[in-house]
Enzyme design. Structure first.
Site, PDB file in Angstrom:
ATOM      1  N   CYS A   1      54.920  44.260  45.303  1.00  0.00           N
ATOM      2  CA  CYS A   1      55.333  45.215  46.333  1.00  0.00           C
ATOM      3  C   CYS A   1      54.199  45.279  47.349  1.00  0.00           C
ATOM      4  O   CYS A   1      53.313  44.424  47.336  1.00  0.00           O
ATOM      5  CB  CYS A   1      55.689  46.580  45.726  1.00  0.00           C
ATOM      6  SG  CYS A   1      54.332  47.456  44.923  1.00  0.00           S
TER       7      CYS A   1
ATOM      8  N   HIS B   1      40.339  42.574  20.469  1.00  0.00           N
ATOM      9  CA  HIS B   1      41.241  43.168  21.466  1.00  0.00           C
ATOM     10  C   HIS B   1      42.588  43.564  20.865  1.00  0.00           C
ATOM     11  O   HIS B   1      43.315  44.372  21.449  1.00  0.00           O
ATOM     12  CB  HIS B   1      41.441  42.192  22.626  1.00  0.00           C
ATOM     13  CG  HIS B   1      40.141  41.821  23.284  1.00  0.00           C
ATOM     14  ND1 HIS B   1      39.379  42.722  23.983  1.00  0.00           N
ATOM     15  CD2 HIS B   1      39.452  40.650  23.290  1.00  0.00           C
ATOM     16  CE1 HIS B   1      38.274  42.134  24.412  1.00  0.00           C
ATOM     17  NE2 HIS B   1      38.297  40.870  24.004  1.00  0.00           N
TER      18      HIS B   1
ATOM     19  N   HIS C   1      41.732  39.789  27.728  1.00  0.00           N
ATOM     20  CA  HIS C   1      41.431  41.016  26.978  1.00  0.00           C
ATOM     21  C   HIS C   1      42.648  41.917  26.788  1.00  0.00           C
ATOM     22  O   HIS C   1      42.712  42.645  25.798  1.00  0.00           O
ATOM     23  CB  HIS C   1      40.339  41.816  27.705  1.00  0.00           C
ATOM     24  CG  HIS C   1      38.968  41.210  27.555  1.00  0.00           C
ATOM     25  ND1 HIS C   1      37.814  41.857  27.910  1.00  0.00           N
ATOM     26  CD2 HIS C   1      38.581  39.983  27.088  1.00  0.00           C
ATOM     27  CE1 HIS C   1      36.761  41.088  27.660  1.00  0.00           C
ATOM     28  NE2 HIS C   1      37.204  39.929  27.183  1.00  0.00           N
TER      29      HIS C   1
ATOM     30  N   THR D   1      51.595  47.248  47.833  1.00  0.00           N
ATOM     31  CA  THR D   1      50.264  47.398  47.234  1.00  0.00           C
ATOM     32  C   THR D   1      50.187  46.849  45.817  1.00  0.00           C
ATOM     33  O   THR D   1      49.077  46.654  45.295  1.00  0.00           O
ATOM     34  CB  THR D   1      49.886  48.884  47.136  1.00  0.00           C
ATOM     35  OG1 THR D   1      50.889  49.536  46.340  1.00  0.00           O
ATOM     36  CG2 THR D   1      49.812  49.531  48.511  1.00  0.00           C
TER      37      THR D   1
ATOM     38  N   ASP E   1      59.949  44.154  46.044  1.00  0.00           N
ATOM     39  CA  ASP E   1      60.720  44.994  46.965  1.00  0.00           C
ATOM     40  C   ASP E   1      60.714  44.333  48.347  1.00  0.00           C
ATOM     41  O   ASP E   1      60.249  43.194  48.520  1.00  0.00           O
ATOM     42  CB  ASP E   1      60.212  46.446  46.956  1.00  0.00           C
ATOM     43  CG  ASP E   1      58.847  46.612  47.618  1.00  0.00           C
ATOM     44  OD1 ASP E   1      58.255  45.604  48.056  1.00  0.00           O
ATOM     45  OD2 ASP E   1      58.374  47.759  47.692  1.00  0.00           O
TER      46      ASP E   1
HETATM   47  C1  RB5 Z   1      57.050  50.219  50.438  1.00  0.00           C
HETATM   48  O1  RB5 Z   1      56.826  50.689  51.725  1.00  0.00           O
HETATM   49  C2  RB5 Z   1      55.828  50.460  49.580  1.00  0.00           C
HETATM   50  O2  RB5 Z   1      55.688  51.802  49.293  1.00  0.00           O
HETATM   51  C3  RB5 Z   1      55.903  49.638  48.302  1.00  0.00           C
HETATM   52  O3  RB5 Z   1      56.041  48.302  48.628  1.00  0.00           O
HETATM   53  C4  RB5 Z   1      54.703  49.713  47.386  1.00  0.00           C
HETATM   54  O4  RB5 Z   1      53.527  49.448  48.066  1.00  0.00           O
HETATM   55  C5  RB5 Z   1      54.612  50.894  46.527  1.00  0.00           C
HETATM   56  O5  RB5 Z   1      53.719  51.014  45.670  1.00  0.00           O
END
Ligand code: RB5
Length: 147
Positions: free
Chosen positions: A66, A134, A99, A68, A9
């Site tokens: 993304c 596994h 695994h 996180t 993203d």
């Molecule tokens: C975008 O601001 C953020 O929410 C996205 O990149 C991600 O971290 C969502 O899980």
């Protein structure tokens, strides 16, 4: 795992670009499904592009980035046959392959730096699925998809 389909993203455009450069330097074929600009986009759309592409190509695996890595991993794991693993370090990446036979690597651009990204990619590419005990566990995961 020669071909890698990658998507991100808006929060991870720079890390995606660095990951593409790194993967190509390592000799991997990379297909970039976007995002491309700085405008805000919705990460499930890019998770879908990557997962749909690799579900049609058994030679391919995926990478999703993304902010996180959490949203991408939640979205990707909705797809049948996708085993997406959010990895913050090389150990997690190697275990996700050994695994879990994870076929999509998820990264968080706001959680790790580029050095960690490279070491995670190295581990991801180096380690093969161990199979054996596994396999039954993966079969059990696959059955959960129909519930
Ligand atoms: C975008 O601001 C953020 O929410 C996205 O990149 C991600 O971290 C969502 O899980």
């Amino acid at each position: 795992m020669k071909k890698i389909v990658i998507g991100s993203d808006h929060a991870a455009i720079e890390m995606k670009s660095a990951a593409i450069d790194y993967l190509r330097k390592l000799g991997r074929e990379v297909i970039d499904v976007g995002a491309t600009g700085g405008e805000r986009v919705d990460y499930p759309d890019y998770a879908a592009k990557v997962c749909e592409a690799i579900m049609q190509d058994s030679e391919a695996s995926g990478a999703l980035i993304c902010g996180t890595g959490i949203g991408m991993s939640i979205a990707a794991n909705k797809f049948n046959g996708i085993r997406a693993a959010l990895c913050h370090d090389a150990y997690a990446a190697s275990m996700a392959r050994a695994h879990n036979d994870a076929n999509v690597l998820c990264l968080g651009s706001r959680s790790i730096g580029l050095g960690a990204m490279e070491s995670i990619i190295d581990a991801w590419l180096k380690v093969d699925f161990e199979g054996g005990r596994h396999c039954l566990r993966l079969e059990k995961i696959a059955k959960l998809e129909t519930k």
